[in-house]
Enzyme design. Structure first.
Site, mmCIF file in Angstrom:
data_model
loop_
_atom_site.group_PDB
_atom_site.id
_atom_site.type_symbol
_atom_site.label_atom_id
_atom_site.label_comp_id
_atom_site.label_asym_id
_atom_site.label_seq_id
_atom_site.Cartn_x
_atom_site.Cartn_y
_atom_site.Cartn_z
ATOM 1 N N ASP A 38 0.837 -1.215 0.000
ATOM 2 C CA ASP A 38 0.000 0.000 0.000
ATOM 3 C C ASP A 38 0.864 1.253 0.000
ATOM 4 O O ASP A 38 0.512 2.256 -0.620
ATOM 5 C CB ASP A 38 -1.036 -0.004 1.138
ATOM 6 C CG ASP A 38 -0.466 -0.165 2.536
ATOM 7 O OD1 ASP A 38 0.732 -0.485 2.677
ATOM 8 O OD2 ASP A 38 -1.228 0.049 3.493
ATOM 9 N N SER A 69 -12.482 1.824 28.348
ATOM 10 C CA SER A 69 -12.599 0.610 27.530
ATOM 11 C C SER A 69 -12.939 -0.586 28.407
ATOM 12 O O SER A 69 -12.243 -0.852 29.400
ATOM 13 C CB SER A 69 -11.287 0.336 26.790
ATOM 14 O OG SER A 69 -11.346 -0.976 26.259
ATOM 15 N N GLY A 124 -3.317 -7.067 18.954
ATOM 16 C CA GLY A 124 -1.962 -7.356 18.476
ATOM 17 C C GLY A 124 -1.910 -8.491 17.467
ATOM 18 O O GLY A 124 -0.859 -9.083 17.244
ATOM 19 N N LEU A 127 -5.053 -7.628 12.857
ATOM 20 C CA LEU A 127 -6.348 -7.505 12.172
ATOM 21 C C LEU A 127 -6.874 -6.071 12.295
ATOM 22 O O LEU A 127 -8.077 -5.818 12.224
ATOM 23 C CB LEU A 127 -7.352 -8.516 12.745
ATOM 24 C CG LEU A 127 -6.932 -9.988 12.617
ATOM 25 C CD1 LEU A 127 -7.931 -10.911 13.302
ATOM 26 C CD2 LEU A 127 -6.781 -10.397 11.148
ATOM 27 N N SER A 129 -6.801 -3.593 14.831
ATOM 28 C CA SER A 129 -7.551 -3.016 15.952
ATOM 29 C C SER A 129 -7.265 -1.518 16.068
ATOM 30 O O SER A 129 -8.161 -0.745 16.435
ATOM 31 C CB SER A 129 -7.250 -3.743 17.253
ATOM 32 O OG SER A 129 -5.868 -3.840 17.457
ATOM 33 N N SER A 130 -6.053 -1.076 15.729
ATOM 34 C CA SER A 130 -5.782 0.358 15.872
ATOM 35 C C SER A 130 -6.482 1.172 14.778
ATOM 36 O O SER A 130 -7.093 2.211 15.070
ATOM 37 C CB SER A 130 -4.284 0.656 15.896
ATOM 38 O OG SER A 130 -3.616 -0.035 14.889
ATOM 39 N N GLU A 162 -2.212 8.091 12.581
ATOM 40 C CA GLU A 162 -1.273 6.994 12.872
ATOM 41 C C GLU A 162 0.161 7.392 12.466
ATOM 42 O O GLU A 162 1.111 7.122 13.184
ATOM 43 C CB GLU A 162 -1.721 5.735 12.112
ATOM 44 C CG GLU A 162 -0.816 4.565 12.313
ATOM 45 C CD GLU A 162 -1.445 3.418 13.106
ATOM 46 O OE1 GLU A 162 -2.673 3.411 13.274
ATOM 47 O OE2 GLU A 162 -0.686 2.561 13.554
ATOM 48 N N ASP A 174 -5.372 -0.315 5.869
ATOM 49 C CA ASP A 174 -6.196 -0.750 7.004
ATOM 50 C C ASP A 174 -7.351 0.217 7.239
ATOM 51 O O ASP A 174 -8.500 -0.191 7.417
ATOM 52 C CB ASP A 174 -5.346 -0.840 8.276
ATOM 53 C CG ASP A 174 -4.193 -1.804 8.109
ATOM 54 O OD1 ASP A 174 -4.183 -2.558 7.127
ATOM 55 O OD2 ASP A 174 -3.300 -1.791 8.977
HETATM 56 C C1 GLA Z 1 0.044 -2.856 8.322
HETATM 57 C C2 GLA Z 1 -0.114 -1.419 7.817
HETATM 58 C C3 GLA Z 1 -0.720 -1.386 6.416
HETATM 59 C C4 GLA Z 1 0.007 -2.323 5.465
HETATM 60 C C5 GLA Z 1 0.193 -3.692 6.088
HETATM 61 C C6 GLA Z 1 1.049 -4.603 5.252
HETATM 62 O O1 GLA Z 1 -1.208 -3.452 8.520
HETATM 63 O O2 GLA Z 1 -0.922 -0.678 8.705
HETATM 64 O O3 GLA Z 1 -0.719 -0.064 5.945
HETATM 65 O O4 GLA Z 1 1.222 -1.777 5.062
HETATM 66 O O5 GLA Z 1 0.775 -3.615 7.383
HETATM 67 O O6 GLA Z 1 0.433 -4.873 4.045
#
Ligand code: GLA
Length: 391
Positions: A38, A69, A124, A127, A129-130, A162, A174
């Site tokens: 990306d 939370s 962690g 997937l 979460s942040s 981020e 993400d």
């Molecule tokens: C993390 C980053 C994404 C992407 C992936 C790897 O999830 O937040 O932007 O670079 O790693 O594909």
């Protein structure tokens, strides 16, 4: 657990039963193919999941933000003022970062908020979460203060939060996946132009199985940033040698072979080889899916893992062990690590008739080799970030 009710009880206990609470949800994501490209202007193919992060919130009459939370029941409520946003090294920073970026972009946040969060994305695990928390905060601000910001801009602000506030140079995948997801579809996203297309995931007799190694992603942020630096070095070497590109993924593998000798350092060459070959795999994979050729898609997933292992070096013992065990099972269509790597999750496509034996056998082999117990989830592809309604 009845998520809404548990959250509401906590909300009332902490902030009073005054009415006008609102309920929100933002999913996590899994990426099917297109890893670590990306930020190289490539194509990615993630989908939003049915699990994610929930929030109940209410606008305050002052500038205070109070965040609690349910995932950290022993922690105190995080309290800060909207005009004094400083990092404090805990999860609330993701929310502060988004508020700050909204303000920097001249969106007026006149009041604070009381919010109770609850997330069911394994922490962690890679997937997102942040990203889920960031886009959730952006969605709440947008709705509460009637800012009328399109979701795609909330996505961009969340990525900025981020990058600039948290200090992780992540790409846009993400935040885009959790903001723009669509039920039963993956998103083919061109990370250079942000043009995207929803591609239905109709697997007929197969399912997406997420395999969590439960190996925490230690030092992932610094190693992630390091990978980016080497991609930039490769790009710079190519540009200095008059290769006319803006991003590494502007090159096809065929063109890359003609110019790769311009790249000085071997580490940069390896990283670029992954990025460019991965982009080709995504495009070939989409063609295969559109032709209902799931077998070829699965094969490309396997090749993606091999390149992430050998060229990008972000897999590690646990991910390699679980993916190898998956490859050995009957009914496997494809399997690879997903997300940033260095631990976290892998994703497989498995024929439905074999799912039970798959989970049993892969789980046993994995534990034998690593002494860790893996978790398995059958992924349901859900919709993106949204307000669920008034309470
Ligand atoms: C993390 C980053 C994404 C992407 C992936 C790897 O999830 O937040 O932007 O670079 O790693 O594909």
């Amino acid at each position: 657990m009845d998520v809404k009710n548990t959250m509401l009880v906590k909300f009332h206990e902490l902030f009073g039963n005054l009415g006008s609470e609102e309920f929100y949800f933002t999913p996590g994501r899994v990426n099917l193919i297109g890893e670590h490209i990306d930020y190289n202007g490539g194509f990615v193919f993630p989908c939003a999941l049915s699990f994610g992060t929930y929030a109940i919130c209410r606008k305050r009459k002052d500038q205070n933000f109070n965040l609690f939370s349910i995932n950290f029941p022993n922690d105190k409520t995080i309290t800060f003022q909207g005009n004094n946003l400083k990092k404090s090294g805990v999860w609330g920073d993701y929310c502060k970062g988004v508020i700050k970026i909204f303000q920097d972009n001249n969106h007026n946040i006149p009041f604070g908020l009381d919010i109770v969060f609850y997330g069911n994305i394994p922490n962690g695990a890679g997937l997102s979460s942040s990203a889920s928390l960031e886009v959730l905060m952006g969605t709440i601000l947008n709705e509460t203060f009637n800012l009328n910001i399109p979701m795609v801009d909330i996505v961009k602000y969340s990525q900025r939060a981020e990058n600039d506030f948290i200090g992780v140079s992540c790409g846009i995948m993400d935040q885009f996946a959790v903001g723009m997801g669509k039920k039963d579809n993956a998103i083919l996203l061109n990370c250079n132009t942000l043009k995207y297309e929803y591609v239905p995931i109709l697997l007929k007799n197969a399912s997406i199985v997420i395999m969590n190694t439960n190996k925490r992603r230690g030092l992932a942020d610094s190693k992630y940033n390091e990978r980016r630096i080497y991609c930039e070095k490769a790009l710079q070497d190519l540009k200095n040698s008059k290769v006319n590109i803006e991003y590494l993924c502007d090159l096809s593998m065929e063109d890359f072979k003609k110019v790769k000798h311009f790249i000085g350092e071997n580490e940069a060459l390896l990283r670029a080889t992954h990025a460019i070959s991965e982009n080709d795999r995504v495009l070939n994979g989409i063609t295969a899916l559109k032709n209902n050729d799931i077998k070829t898609f699965g094969k490309l997933m396997n090749e993606s893992h091999i390149s992430l292992r050998d060229n990008y070096e972000v897999t590690g013992f646990e991910l390699d062990t679980i993916v190898k065990a998956a490859w050995e099972e009957p009914g496997i269509i494809g399997s690879r690590m997903t997300g940033a790597g260095f631990g976290g999750c892998a994703v497989s496509i498995v024929e439905n008739d074999f799912i039970d034996s798959f989970i049993k056998n892969v789980g046993e082999k994995y534990t034998k080799k690593t002494n860790l117990v893996a978790d398995f989830y059958i992924a349901n592809i859900g919709d993106g970030s949204r307000k669920i309604g008034d309470l």
